[in-house]
Motif scaffolding. Structure first.
Motif, PDB file in Angstrom:
ATOM      1  N   TRP A 198     -57.427  -1.361  30.170  1.00  0.00           N
ATOM      2  CA  TRP A 198     -58.720  -1.441  29.501  1.00  0.00           C
ATOM      3  C   TRP A 198     -58.850  -2.803  28.844  1.00  0.00           C
ATOM      4  O   TRP A 198     -57.981  -3.219  28.076  1.00  0.00           O
ATOM      5  N   MET A 201     -60.751   5.296  27.277  1.00  0.00           N
ATOM      6  CA  MET A 201     -61.389   3.981  27.398  1.00  0.00           C
ATOM      7  C   MET A 201     -61.226   3.434  28.820  1.00  0.00           C
ATOM      8  O   MET A 201     -62.173   2.913  29.407  1.00  0.00           O
ATOM      9  N   GLY A 260     -63.329   5.462  31.352  1.00  0.00           N
ATOM     10  CA  GLY A 260     -64.751   5.186  31.208  1.00  0.00           C
ATOM     11  C   GLY A 260     -65.121   3.760  31.543  1.00  0.00           C
ATOM     12  O   GLY A 260     -66.304   3.448  31.735  1.00  0.00           O
ATOM     13  N   TYR A 315     -65.171   1.249  29.584  1.00  0.00           N
ATOM     14  CA  TYR A 315     -66.088   0.822  28.524  1.00  0.00           C
ATOM     15  C   TYR A 315     -65.915  -0.648  28.171  1.00  0.00           C
ATOM     16  O   TYR A 315     -64.810  -1.172  28.177  1.00  0.00           O
ATOM     17  N   ALA A 316     -67.037  -1.293  27.840  1.00  0.00           N
ATOM     18  CA  ALA A 316     -67.056  -2.703  27.450  1.00  0.00           C
ATOM     19  C   ALA A 316     -67.523  -2.818  26.002  1.00  0.00           C
ATOM     20  O   ALA A 316     -68.290  -1.982  25.515  1.00  0.00           O
ATOM     21  N   ILE A 317     -67.031  -3.857  25.346  1.00  0.00           N
ATOM     22  CA  ILE A 317     -67.452  -4.171  23.977  1.00  0.00           C
ATOM     23  C   ILE A 317     -68.334  -5.411  24.053  1.00  0.00           C
ATOM     24  O   ILE A 317     -67.958  -6.375  24.693  1.00  0.00           O
ATOM     25  N   GLU A 325     -71.225  -3.621  24.599  1.00  0.00           N
ATOM     26  CA  GLU A 325     -72.229  -2.842  25.327  1.00  0.00           C
ATOM     27  C   GLU A 325     -72.072  -1.332  25.174  1.00  0.00           C
ATOM     28  O   GLU A 325     -73.072  -0.612  25.112  1.00  0.00           O
ATOM     29  N   ASP A 326     -70.847  -0.840  25.134  1.00  0.00           N
ATOM     30  CA  ASP A 326     -70.606   0.609  25.133  1.00  0.00           C
ATOM     31  C   ASP A 326     -70.071   1.118  23.796  1.00  0.00           C
ATOM     32  O   ASP A 326     -69.349   2.112  23.749  1.00  0.00           O
ATOM     33  N   GLU A 362     -71.313   2.788  21.399  1.00  0.00           N
ATOM     34  CA  GLU A 362     -71.611   4.175  21.028  1.00  0.00           C
ATOM     35  C   GLU A 362     -70.572   5.129  21.621  1.00  0.00           C
ATOM     36  O   GLU A 362     -70.038   5.994  20.919  1.00  0.00           O
ATOM     37  N   ALA A 363     -70.251   4.965  22.895  1.00  0.00           N
ATOM     38  CA  ALA A 363     -69.249   5.823  23.536  1.00  0.00           C
ATOM     39  C   ALA A 363     -67.847   5.535  22.985  1.00  0.00           C
ATOM     40  O   ALA A 363     -67.048   6.460  22.794  1.00  0.00           O
ATOM     41  N   ILE A 364     -67.549   4.275  22.735  1.00  0.00           N
ATOM     42  CA  ILE A 364     -66.244   3.900  22.188  1.00  0.00           C
ATOM     43  C   ILE A 364     -66.070   4.515  20.802  1.00  0.00           C
ATOM     44  O   ILE A 364     -65.022   5.105  20.489  1.00  0.00           O
ATOM     45  N   SER A 402     -65.405   8.310  20.961  1.00  0.00           N
ATOM     46  CA  SER A 402     -64.004   8.597  21.276  1.00  0.00           C
ATOM     47  C   SER A 402     -63.110   8.278  20.085  1.00  0.00           C
ATOM     48  O   SER A 402     -62.190   9.027  19.766  1.00  0.00           O
TER      49      SER A 402
END
Length: 156
Positions: free
Chosen positions: A13, A116, A119, A121-123, A125-126, A128-130, A133
């Protein structure tokens, strides 16, 4: 038999590789141990683990750590202990990746890394999802990562 992470399969990640070498299920919930390799100049935002004590055992490379306004460096053979509830972060310094063990008590936080990676997930941008979790894993973000000049930043 154990799941694939418990058997040593790694996840990645944001350029960091995480390999769970002991999960909470194998320790009766007592602890998790993650073998982590972080690239140069990487590190997480400042954060607090509300539930876990955390120890970093540096195997190779070097980190600059920041913990509640104190800072220092740690290299191969050094250990940095972070009590639960203590705001902290680190950054890999130098030209080499840093390999370190992350020992968490009680266990279970390694599931955050798995979520992470799965998913992708990027910081930022994501976030809310991060953060969703992170909340499930008793983690709270409190500020930016350490800058290359050692600056702490001015908040989240």
């Amino acid at each position: 038999m154990k799941d694939t992470l418990a058997q040593g399969d790694a996840v990645e990640w944001l350029g960091v590789t995480y390999r769970t070498i002991l999960d909470a299920a194998d320790s009766g919930g007592a602890m998790s141990i993650v073998d982590s390799v972080s690239p140069p100049d990487s590190g997480p935002p400042r954060h607090v683990h509300e539930r876990e004590d955390e120890a970093f055992v540096v195997l190779s490379g070097e980190i600059e750590w920041w913990m509640e306004g104190r800072r220092g460096n740690a290299g191969p053979g050094d250990t940095v202990f972070v009590p639960r509830g203590c705001e902290h972060t680190f950054r890999v310094v130098g030209d080499l990746p840093c390999r370190h063990l992350v020992i968490l008590t009680p266990g279970g936080f390694d599931g955050f890394f798995r979520e992470m990676a799965e998913g992708g997930y990027a910081i930022p941008e994501d976030m809310e999802a991060i953060e969703a979790s992170a909340t499930r894993h008793h983690l709270r973000f409190t500020g930016p990562p350490l800058a290359a000049d050692g600056a702490e930043g001015d908040g989240a």
